[in-house]
Structure formats: structure tokens, C-alpha cells
Write a protein that holds these residues in place. Structure first.
Motif, PDB file in Angstrom:
ATOM      1  N   LEU A   8       0.850  -1.196   0.000  1.00 35.44           N
ATOM      2  CA  LEU A   8       0.000   0.000   0.000  1.00 35.44           C
ATOM      3  C   LEU A   8       0.879   1.238   0.000  1.00 35.44           C
ATOM      4  O   LEU A   8       1.818   1.338   0.789  1.00 35.44           O
ATOM      5  CB  LEU A   8      -0.905   0.013   1.237  1.00 35.44           C
ATOM      6  N   VAL A  10       0.435   5.300   0.551  1.00 37.46           N
ATOM      7  CA  VAL A  10      -0.494   6.322   1.020  1.00 37.46           C
ATOM      8  C   VAL A  10      -0.145   7.647   0.357  1.00 37.46           C
ATOM      9  O   VAL A  10       1.003   8.095   0.395  1.00 37.46           O
ATOM     10  CB  VAL A  10      -0.423   6.461   2.559  1.00 37.46           C
ATOM     11  N   CYS A  34      -3.067   2.122  -3.840  1.00 35.02           N
ATOM     12  CA  CYS A  34      -2.725   3.494  -3.472  1.00 35.02           C
ATOM     13  C   CYS A  34      -3.982   4.169  -2.949  1.00 35.02           C
ATOM     14  O   CYS A  34      -5.037   4.130  -3.583  1.00 35.02           O
ATOM     15  CB  CYS A  34      -2.163   4.259  -4.663  1.00 35.02           C
ATOM     16  N   LEU A  59      -7.564   2.988   6.695  1.00 34.88           N
ATOM     17  CA  LEU A  59      -6.369   2.478   6.009  1.00 34.88           C
ATOM     18  C   LEU A  59      -5.919   1.157   6.626  1.00 34.88           C
ATOM     19  O   LEU A  59      -5.568   0.206   5.912  1.00 34.88           O
ATOM     20  CB  LEU A  59      -5.236   3.511   6.077  1.00 34.88           C
ATOM     21  N   LYS A  60      -5.962   1.075   7.953  1.00 32.61           N
ATOM     22  CA  LYS A  60      -5.583  -0.177   8.625  1.00 32.61           C
ATOM     23  C   LYS A  60      -6.580  -1.285   8.300  1.00 32.61           C
ATOM     24  O   LYS A  60      -6.199  -2.456   8.157  1.00 32.61           O
ATOM     25  CB  LYS A  60      -5.476   0.042  10.137  1.00 32.61           C
ATOM     26  N   VAL A  63      -5.573  -2.646   4.971  1.00 33.78           N
ATOM     27  CA  VAL A  63      -4.395  -3.510   5.123  1.00 33.78           C
ATOM     28  C   VAL A  63      -4.819  -4.912   5.549  1.00 33.78           C
ATOM     29  O   VAL A  63      -4.350  -5.919   4.999  1.00 33.78           O
ATOM     30  CB  VAL A  63      -3.401  -2.891   6.143  1.00 33.78           C
ATOM     31  N   ILE A  68      -2.214  -6.830   3.131  1.00 33.83           N
ATOM     32  CA  ILE A  68      -1.079  -6.019   2.673  1.00 33.83           C
ATOM     33  C   ILE A  68       0.113  -6.242   3.600  1.00 33.83           C
ATOM     34  O   ILE A  68      -0.023  -6.236   4.822  1.00 33.83           O
ATOM     35  CB  ILE A  68      -1.497  -4.530   2.612  1.00 33.83           C
ATOM     36  N   TRP A  70       3.189  -4.463   3.749  1.00 31.27           N
ATOM     37  CA  TRP A  70       3.665  -3.220   4.361  1.00 31.27           C
ATOM     38  C   TRP A  70       3.195  -2.009   3.570  1.00 31.27           C
ATOM     39  O   TRP A  70       2.773  -2.125   2.418  1.00 31.27           O
ATOM     40  CB  TRP A  70       5.176  -3.192   4.567  1.00 31.27           C
ATOM     41  N   THR A  71       3.271  -0.867   4.252  1.00 31.89           N
ATOM     42  CA  THR A  71       2.759   0.394   3.713  1.00 31.89           C
ATOM     43  C   THR A  71       3.892   1.396   3.582  1.00 31.89           C
ATOM     44  O   THR A  71       4.750   1.507   4.464  1.00 31.89           O
ATOM     45  CB  THR A  71       1.672   0.960   4.657  1.00 31.89           C
ATOM     46  N   ILE A  94       5.216  -0.591   8.385  1.00 35.77           N
ATOM     47  CA  ILE A  94       5.032   0.668   7.652  1.00 35.77           C
ATOM     48  C   ILE A  94       6.386   1.353   7.526  1.00 35.77           C
ATOM     49  O   ILE A  94       7.217   1.290   8.438  1.00 35.77           O
ATOM     50  CB  ILE A  94       3.997   1.560   8.372  1.00 35.77           C
TER      51      ILE A  94
END
Length: 421
Positions: A8, A10, A34, A59-60, A63, A68, A70-71, A94
Motif C-alpha cells: 500500500l 499512502v 494506493c 487504512l488499517k 491492510v 497487505i 507493508w505500507t 510501515i
């Protein structure tokens, strides 16, 4: 067989398009999301999800739902607001500095005091909490005077006042607009350079150098912007000066982060100016720059996803290998930017060959019917064996396809090539 990564990014701009595209090109990666992204990213098979940069819980949730791994955080506002702290509290991986470390960008005063404490060369400065105190402090600075709003200002919170009278008017205006604290700095003369560090527990790596063009118009005239174009490499920077940047700025910065117990993980941008006395820092940013990212990442021979994954998992860091090519990007901005950008203009650019690319930023509609959404709309990029060739390719593309109600600088790269179009 090793499971491929689901990632991901951001953010929503051209920088995030470049990051997501670079990650998606890796053989280690299955899919890149994205959030909130923009419609132009679909051109590179990036899945856009309509969740805002500051909607940490949503957003979490994404994930967890999309599994996902990692971000990667693009913009500074999410970092300063504490997205990393929020994710790490839930055990999510992250890449970005935490809220405390992000104050290196979130507060100009914090950054200047950090540099002062760890002997990192920078401008003389003073911080004030009222217009009266700041105006009284003008006597300690010679003209022109640099005035900085203390908080985040998207690259546009700096005013260079040619005279003390103009500085006084600007100071009054800043406090009238609600600014709680401002920083006055001595003006540093010289060429500016952008240096990006990737930092983690297992060490740090340096990305290729770039040079940004902040002013809106040719010959560095007009108001400051978020950036009107960039290029990499910077051949006019002598090796001896680059080495001084590493020795006098990068090394004490890394040492200072450790001594301050900031446990820094993420990108650190060092904006430097090469003065007659040597390199000095004008600012830190806690993320990749825009539009420098768009010209730096295409030059990496090292797999960018593999590199960031090594930081996130605390594995051995690969060396950063760089392609011999040059990359140059020119921003197409909405007419009226940065003060009052127009929106809704039709955007249609055809690329002549594979050496050209587009990173989209402020666009709406669909890939078949793109419209500008204000500000910096997109960046047109070219990779070529030399900067002069890359510059020519970008300008041939832009000059041959007029986009109504937009503008772009005709001299991006002029310090290296001496050419403008």
C-alpha cells in the motif's frame, strides 16, 4: 515459492504515482494499492482506493482486508499526524518516521534546533511567537531575509523578503493569518540540491542526487511552488562538493538522529545549498520530494521494492546501484497556480516512445477523459543517455501538444544543460 508482496502506498500525487509504479515493476510484488491515489494511476495498473491519507483506521482496515504486507507513506501530513505510530500500535509494518521524528519537517524551529545541537551547517536563525518580537528581531539579520512559517506548508511556507520593510509586512500577515510561531533565517546564496536518504535500524542508503526548480516561472522568477520540474543526475556538482555534503551534513545528521534517540525509519530529504563556505542545510523533509521522486526512482538499477522490504523487515540492505541514464521531468500546472489554479481543463497527452512517461497528480475523470483538478496536474518525464537528450524529448512532447489553461516552465534543467525551450 516465496509469496509475492502486496503493498500500500499512502498519498495521491505525482510522487505517489512514481513510488507505486516503481514498486509495482518489481518481480517481488503481486499488487500495489494506493489510497486515495488518483485516476491517472490506472495507467500503471495501480489499484486506487478511495480512503483519505488521514483516515488511519480505514487504512488499517484496508491492510487487513487485502492482506497487505507493508505500507509506504508518501505525504508529510500523514507522517506528522502520526500514521506510523497508529500502524505500529496495531503491529502493522510501515515505512516512514514516527510522529516525534516527523517534527524535523513538521516544525522549522525543531529542525533548526536539531541542526544547531548536532553541529550540522545551516543558516543563522531565530524563532518568534509574536509579530512584535519578530519585527524587533529583524535588526539581527541582513537583507534579504528568509521568513518561514513554523508548521507544514506544502513547500510554499517560505518567503524571501528583499527588504526589512517587506519582511515586517510579511511577518504581520503571517501572524494575522493565525501563525503561532515563525522562524527568521539568514539568506543563503548558492545552488540548491536535493539529497535523499533511506534510513532504518540496519543502516542507511543514499539515492541519486536531483535538483528541483521551486519558482513558478523561467529563470527562477515568480512565487515559490511545490516544484515545477526536476532532473537527475546533477553533473555540475563537483565530486569534492558532493563528498563534503556526505562528510559535513549526512554523517552528522545520522549521528544526530541516533543521539536524539529518534529511532528514525523512513526517508529523510536534505535540502542543501552549496554556499561559498560549503554545503549548508536549508530544510529537512521526512519523505520523498515531489517532483524529484519522479526523476530519481527511474534511475535505480536496484529493485526499489526489495530495498524498502529490507528496511521494513530489518534484513541486510542491498547496495543502491544506479543506471547510467539521465532523467528529467517537467510539471504541467493549472493556469493560475500557485495562487488561484483553474480546474476542469481537458488533459490529453500522447507519448511518442517508451523513453517518455507521465506521473499523474491532480486529475479527475477517467483515463479516456482526463480533467485537471487544480495545482500541479502531472509530470512529463524522459529517460535518455544524457540530460540534454532527456530535456529535448520532454519539451518536444509538451511543445507539440498544447493543453489549454495550463502552463509549464521552459527551462527545467538549465543549470546542467544551459538550454531552454
Amino acid at each position: 515459492m516465496t509469496k509475492k508482496l502486496r503493498l500500500l502506498v499512502v498519498g495521491a500525487g505525482g510522487r505517489e504515482h512514481a513510488i507505486a509504479k516503481s514498486l509495482a515493476q518489481s518481480s517481488l510484488v503481486e499488487k500495489v494499492f494506493c489510497a486515495p491515489g488518483n485516476v491517472g494511476m490506472a495507467s500503471d495498473k495501480i489499484e486506487v482506493v478511495n480512503i483519505g491519507e488521514l483516515e488511519f483506521d480505514a487504512l488499517k482496515g484496508l491492510v487487513a482486508e487485502e492482506q497487505i504486507d507493508w505500507t509506504f507513506v508518501g505525504p508529510e501530513n500523514a507522517l506528522v499526524a502520526g500514521i506510523v505510530d497508529s500502524f505500529e500500535a496495531d503491529g502493522l509494518k510501515i515505512f516512514g518516521p514516527n510522529k516525534e521524528a516527523a517534527q524535523l519537517e513538521g516544525s522549522k524551529d525543531y529542525a533548526m534546533r536539531f541542526m544547531d545541537q548536532y553541529q550540522i551547517p545551516t543558516a543563522k536563525f531565530a524563532t518568534y511567537q509574536s509579530s512584535e518580537a519578530a519585527i524587533a528581531g529583524l535588526k539581527d539579520f541582513s537583507e534579504p531575509i528568509v521568513i518561514k512559517a513554523d508548521g507544514l506548508a506544502a513547500g510554499k511556507g517560505v518567503v524571501i523578503a528583499p527588504s526589512k520593510d517587506e519582511a515586517e509586512a510579511e511577518i504581520r500577515l503571517m501572524f494575522k493569518k493565525g501563525q503561532k510561531q515563525i522562524v527568521l533565517e539568514e539568506f543563503l546564496a548558492g545552488d540548491e540540491y536535493s539529497l535523499f536518504l533511506l534510513i532504518g535500524k540496519s543502516g542507511y542508503r543514499i539515492l541519486p542526487m536531483a535538483q528541483d526548480h521551486k519558482r513558478a516561472f523561467d529563470q527562477d522568477k515568480g512565487p515559490n511552488t511545490g516544484g515545477m520540474g526536476a532532473y537527475s543526475p546533477v553533473p555540475q556538482l563537483a565530486k569534492v562538493d558532493y563528498q563534503r555534503m556526505l562528510t559535513e551534513v549526512v554523517e552528522p545528521t545520522i549521528a544526530g538522529l541516533k543521539q536524539a534517540n529518534l529511532n528514525y525509519q523512513g526517508v529523510l530529504y536534505i535540502g542543501m545549498i552549496l554556499t561559498a563556505q560549503g554545503p549548508k542545510v536549508i530544510e529537512y523533509n521526512v519523505r520523498l520530494g515531489d517532483p524529484e521522486t519522479q526523476v530519481v526512482l527511474p534511475r535505480l538499477a536496484t529493485d526499489f521494492a526489495e530495498l524498502i522490504n529490507a528496511f521494513v523487515t530489518e534484513a541486510n540492505l542491498p547496495e543502491v546501484k544506479v543506471k547510467p541514464n539521465a532523467c528529467l521531468g517537467v510539471v504541467l500546472a493549472a493556469a493560475g497556480y500557485p495562487q488561484a489554479p483553474l480546474k476542469g481543463q481537458a488533459i490529453s497527452l500522447q507519448l511518442a516512445d517508451e523513453s517518455l512517461d507521465i506521473d499523474y497528480a491532480n486529475v479527475t475523470g477517467s483515463l479516456d477523459d482526463l480533467k485537471g483538478a487544480g495545482g500541479r496536474i502531472l509530470t512529463v518525464l524522459a529517460s535518455a543517455p544524457s540530460l540534454a537528450e532527456a530535456q529535448l524529448k520532454v519539451y518536444e512532447c509538451l511543445n507539440s501538444q498544447v493543453q489549454a489553461e495550463t502552463f509549464y516552465r521552459k527551462d527545467i534543467g538549465f543549470r546542467a544543460t544551459k538550454a531552454s525551450f
